[in-house]
Scaffold this motif. Structure first.
Motif, mmCIF file in Angstrom:
data_model
loop_
_atom_site.group_PDB
_atom_site.id
_atom_site.type_symbol
_atom_site.label_atom_id
_atom_site.label_comp_id
_atom_site.label_asym_id
_atom_site.label_seq_id
_atom_site.Cartn_x
_atom_site.Cartn_y
_atom_site.Cartn_z
ATOM 1 N N ALA A 1 9.986 -0.072 -9.237
ATOM 2 C CA ALA A 1 10.055 1.364 -9.521
ATOM 3 C C ALA A 1 8.669 1.950 -9.711
ATOM 4 O O ALA A 1 8.417 3.117 -9.394
ATOM 5 C CB ALA A 1 10.916 1.615 -10.763
ATOM 6 N N SER A 2 7.758 1.091 -10.255
ATOM 7 C CA SER A 2 6.402 1.591 -10.505
ATOM 8 C C SER A 2 5.483 1.391 -9.313
ATOM 9 O O SER A 2 4.315 1.767 -9.362
ATOM 10 C CB SER A 2 5.816 0.893 -11.746
ATOM 11 N N SER A 3 5.959 0.732 -8.234
ATOM 12 C CA SER A 3 5.134 0.483 -7.051
ATOM 13 C C SER A 3 5.200 1.674 -6.111
ATOM 14 O O SER A 3 6.279 2.227 -5.875
ATOM 15 C CB SER A 3 5.614 -0.786 -6.331
ATOM 16 N N GLN A 4 4.069 2.059 -5.582
ATOM 17 C CA GLN A 4 4.000 3.180 -4.643
ATOM 18 C C GLN A 4 4.016 2.649 -3.213
ATOM 19 O O GLN A 4 3.255 1.745 -2.870
ATOM 20 C CB GLN A 4 2.732 4.001 -4.887
ATOM 21 N N ARG A 5 4.863 3.256 -2.401
ATOM 22 C CA ARG A 5 5.007 2.841 -1.007
ATOM 23 C C ARG A 5 4.210 3.787 -0.118
ATOM 24 O O ARG A 5 4.230 4.999 -0.312
ATOM 25 C CB ARG A 5 6.477 2.856 -0.588
ATOM 26 N N ARG A 6 3.545 3.205 0.896
ATOM 27 C CA ARG A 6 2.806 4.042 1.833
ATOM 28 C C ARG A 6 2.553 3.247 3.115
ATOM 29 O O ARG A 6 2.806 2.039 3.172
ATOM 30 C CB ARG A 6 1.483 4.504 1.241
ATOM 31 N N GLN A 7 2.065 3.959 4.119
ATOM 32 C CA GLN A 7 1.712 3.326 5.383
ATOM 33 C C GLN A 7 0.217 2.983 5.369
ATOM 34 O O GLN A 7 -0.603 3.786 4.897
ATOM 35 C CB GLN A 7 2.020 4.247 6.568
ATOM 36 N N PHE A 8 -0.141 1.826 5.858
ATOM 37 C CA PHE A 8 -1.535 1.403 5.866
ATOM 38 C C PHE A 8 -1.750 0.397 6.983
ATOM 39 O O PHE A 8 -0.792 -0.210 7.482
ATOM 40 C CB PHE A 8 -1.930 0.784 4.514
ATOM 41 N N ARG A 9 -3.030 0.212 7.341
ATOM 42 C CA ARG A 9 -3.407 -0.802 8.325
ATOM 43 C C ARG A 9 -3.801 -2.065 7.578
ATOM 44 O O ARG A 9 -4.600 -2.049 6.639
ATOM 45 C CB ARG A 9 -4.563 -0.312 9.181
ATOM 46 N N LEU A 10 -3.232 -3.195 7.991
ATOM 47 C CA LEU A 10 -3.403 -4.437 7.260
ATOM 48 C C LEU A 10 -4.849 -4.932 7.306
ATOM 49 O O LEU A 10 -5.361 -5.457 6.301
ATOM 50 C CB LEU A 10 -2.457 -5.506 7.831
ATOM 51 N N ASP A 11 -5.525 -4.786 8.457
ATOM 52 C CA ASP A 11 -6.899 -5.285 8.539
ATOM 53 C C ASP A 11 -7.818 -4.536 7.576
ATOM 54 O O ASP A 11 -8.668 -5.130 6.904
ATOM 55 C CB ASP A 11 -7.416 -5.196 9.979
ATOM 56 N N GLU A 12 -7.654 -3.213 7.477
ATOM 57 C CA GLU A 12 -8.460 -2.430 6.551
ATOM 58 C C GLU A 12 -8.116 -2.782 5.101
ATOM 59 O O GLU A 12 -9.000 -2.867 4.234
ATOM 60 C CB GLU A 12 -8.239 -0.938 6.801
ATOM 61 N N PHE A 13 -6.824 -2.982 4.829
ATOM 62 C CA PHE A 13 -6.392 -3.304 3.471
ATOM 63 C C PHE A 13 -6.994 -4.633 3.010
ATOM 64 O O PHE A 13 -7.510 -4.743 1.884
ATOM 65 C CB PHE A 13 -4.859 -3.347 3.437
#
Length: 736
Positions: free
Chosen positions: A578-590
């Protein structure tokens, strides 16, 4: 007086021989028929072209007769027909004939009216007769010369391959016949010309119509110009009926109204057609599975109908190959067949018994003198049987099924027609009998199969009852097992909870115990300080208390921070999405952003970090929990895998799988994990380095994050001395 037309007199070179077909439609079959008859054929499709054609000045190119399509003849008055008829005789052809149109054509000057469709041969005959009547072969000009007419037309009749009758419609009598007509009816020409057409027929036609009424209707239709084939049944002088077909052509010259009749004997064709029809019906009966007796009776009646006077029988042979049993003889009394029932076949046992024994035809031209009929001469005499021909009925395997016999009522040998009939009969009887035998065999097998099925059903029913009883026992055992399983699960949960509580208690006991010890010691010092304060406090005592209090404060703070850190790690055991924020991201940059602080936080010697992440991998997931899982695996590799090695390498790799998932791995080249420890790496509070600062919850929390929040799975691969690889298989789009 015999009215005949001159066909034998040669034509002069000036006689026109062109037949003009004036029609908007093509008539290739008619053109070919006219050409084969020796005519020149012209074809036009317009009225003006037809008028131009009939006005040809050259005799050899002049039109002898016009076949005019009614659709091209003009309006109701048929103007084109009138204009053409002034130059050449015209026969109007109509594809939609009517009596009214016929009257219009005749008023317009047409010589005749042809109702289409009809045979091209009939049209050619009409054209030939019309030209003969007109002018082409008459030796004199002017009025009809009866003397010349008789000689020439009689020659025409004599040379015709068909039976021809020239019929005077007014008098109702023939005026000329040819030799073929005399042979067909078995009467002389003089006798025939004194008999009306109805006198040459039986009293009643096969359809029940009186012959005189049928003849009157036929003549009326012929006089109306209806060119077609008319069926009519005649009678030979011997009484034998003749199935005939008539083709009529009207000849009108002055006061004469003649019908040119061509008679064809189609009795043989009708008999052959009846045989084909009967064969088809028998095959249908066989295919439908009709009773064998009905099939054989129908077959024998069919053969007897082909040649009146014959009597046919079929005897059946038992499967033992020697005993006659049953058969068919629809035209004989039952006693005749009973005489052969149970007969044992042999080389001298009548015609049928001998044929079945020898497997070859047996011909007896005179039953009364043949020794094979000894013992049955009186029986044959009672029923008037004088000759017999028997044929064995065989299968392809040369198995005898029975016999087929034709009996004659006079002493004689079989004719060629009889051979054809008996071949047909034997073939059909063989099909029917063999099918009957196969069906009987199938019935026996079916009955036996039913018995086997009944036995098997009883066995299966018993087995079913046993299975149901065993199933009930298994259901009880399964219920007990489920209860046991639930109890074991409950115990496992309690054990896990106990382990978790014990682990928590153990981990918190040290900092809390230390804090409690310091607090107790400081409490005693505080009591001593208060007591000394009443008696007089010295400066040195106060300074000692303050020094001890400072040391105690430092120990308490340190232990409380340790406890707070432990409690924070305990909270991570149950992942909170519930406390985790979901978003779109690029794995290599992350990963690149995550590795830098992880490396900087490590104490020397720091490992070398290798990043092998496929570019462009996009994820729609929870970067916080993912970073926590990667960090835990990274720390586990540095602390437990590498253990302070100078040449340590940690590899973080990621690539897309064929199933759409993403494989993210953290590998080291360290000491590896022992096989006996590998199954426990995800257990809570399990650590291989107790007292080194780890709580043993890192991999447990990572497992919960990967399988819970991120919706994936985690696997470990390790060999002692070869390093360890943790691989997380994650969906590109995390579950909701």
């Amino acid at each position: 007086m015999v009215y005949t037309l001159p066909m034998s007199t040669p034509r002069s070179n000036d006689t026109p021989s062109t037949i003009l077909i004036a029609s908007a439609k093509l008539h290739p079959a008619l053109e070919q028929a006219l050409a084969r008859a020796g005519f020149r054929v012209g074809v036009v499709n317009r009225g003006d072209a037809a008028l131009a054609a009939v006005r040809q000045p050259q005799p050899a190119e002049r039109v002898a007769l016009v076949l005019l399509d009614a659709a091209l003849a003009g309006s109701a008055d048929m103007e084109l027909c009138s204009r053409l008829a002034g130059t050449a005789p015209v026969l109007v052809m109509s594809t939609v004939p009517s009596d009214e149109e016929q009257e219009q054509a005749l008023r317009a000057g047409a010589a005749g009216y042809l109702r289409l469709p009809c045979s091209p041969a009939d049209v050619v005959e009409k054209v030939t007769v019309e030209l003969a009547v007109r002018h082409a072969w008459l030796p004199v000009a002017g009025p009809l010369d009866t003397g010349n007419l008789e000689v020439n037309y009689h020659a025409l009749l004599a040379g015709s391959p068909d039976a021809i009758i020239l019929y005077d419609a007014e008098r109702g009598l023939p005026v000329d016949v040819n030799r073929n007509a005399e042979r067909m009816f078995g009467r002389g020409g003089t006798e025939l010309m004194g008999m009306r057409l109805a006198d040459l027929c039986p009293t009643v036609q096969p359809d029940g119509t009186p012959s005189h009424a049928a003849v009157d209707a036929l003549v009326a239709r012929g006089l109306s110009g209806d060119i077609r084939i008319f069926p009519l049944t005649f009678q030979h002088s011997s009484g034998r009926q003749i199935d005939g077909e008539l083709r009529l052509v009207v000849l009108e010259k002055g006061e004469l109204r003649l019908l040119h009749m061509r008679v064809a004997d189609v009795t043989g064709q009708r008999i052959a057609e009846a045989l084909r029809t009967g064969q088809n019906r028998l095959l249908e009966m066989i295919a439908r599975g009709a009773p064998l007796q009905a099939i054989l009776d129908k077959l024998l009646l069919l053969i007897e109908g082909q040649a009146p006077g014959l009597v046919c029988t079929v005897l059946l042979l038992e499967e033992d190959g020697v005993t006659v049993r049953g058969g068919a003889a629809p035209s004989m009394p039952p006693d005749f067949m009973h005489a052969f029932d149970g007969l044992q076949i042999g080389p001298e046992v009548g015609c049928c018994g001998s044929a079945m024994f020898r497997r070859e035809p047996v011909v007896v031209p005179d039953i009364g003198r043949d020794p094979r009929w000894n013992g049955w001469h009186d029986l044959a005499a009672i029923y008037g049987l004088r000759a017999c021909w028997a044929m064995p009925i065989l299968t392809d395997r040369q198995t005898v099924l029975g016999s087929f016999a034709i009996y004659y009522r006079d002493v004689r040998l079989p004719r060629a027609d009889d051979e054809r009939l008996i071949a047909v009969a034997v073939h059909l009887a063989g099909i029917a009998i063999e099918r009957f035998r196969r069906e009987a065999e199938l019935a026996r097998h079916r009955h036996h199969l039913e018995e086997l099925v009944a036995e098997r059903t009883a066995e299966l029913r018993s087995a079913k009852e046993r299975a149901e009883h065993a199933s009930a026992e298994l259901a009880g055992a399964l219920d007990d097992l489920r209860k046991t399983q639930e109890e074991l699960v409950r115990r496992d949960k309690l054990a896990a909870l106990g382990g978790l509580v014990a682990g928590v208690a153990h981990e918190l006991n040290t900092p809390i115990g230390n804090t409690l010890t310091i607090a107790s010691a400081m409490s005693e010092r505080l009591l001593a300080l208060r007591a000394g304060l009443a008696a007089g406090l010295r400066r040195s005592d106060l300074e000692q208390y303050l020094a001890a209090a400072g040391e105690a404060d430092e120990v308490v703070v340190r232990n409380l921070r340790r406890a707070a850190a432990l409690i924070a790690s305990f909270r991570q055991v149950a992942v909170d999405t519930a406390s985790s924020q979901r978003r779109q991201f690029r794995l290599d940059e992350f990963i690149a952003e995550l590795v830098l602080p992880l490396t900087a936080a490590m104490r020397p010697p720091r490992p070398r970090v290798v990043q092998d992440v496929a570019p462009g991998l996009a994820m729609d997931s929870y970067p916080g929990p993912l970073g926590q899982a990667v960090s835990a695996l990274f720390e586990n590799a540095v602390i437990h895998g590498l253990g302070g090695r100078d040449d340590g390498i940690v590899t973080i790799a990621a690539h897309a799988r064929e199933d759409g998932m993403i494989a993210l791995s953290v590998a080291d080249n360290g000491a590896g994990i022992a096989p006996e420890i590998l199954p426990r790496v995800y257990d809570p509070f399990f650590t291989t380095r107790p007292g080194a600062g780890g709580s043993g919850l890192g991999l447990h929390v990572t497992h919960n994050i990967v399988t819970g929040v991120l919706g994936g799975r985690i696997a470990v691969r390790s060999l002692p001395g070869s390093g360890t690889t943790f691989t997380m298989t994650l969906p590109a789009v995390a579950p909701e």
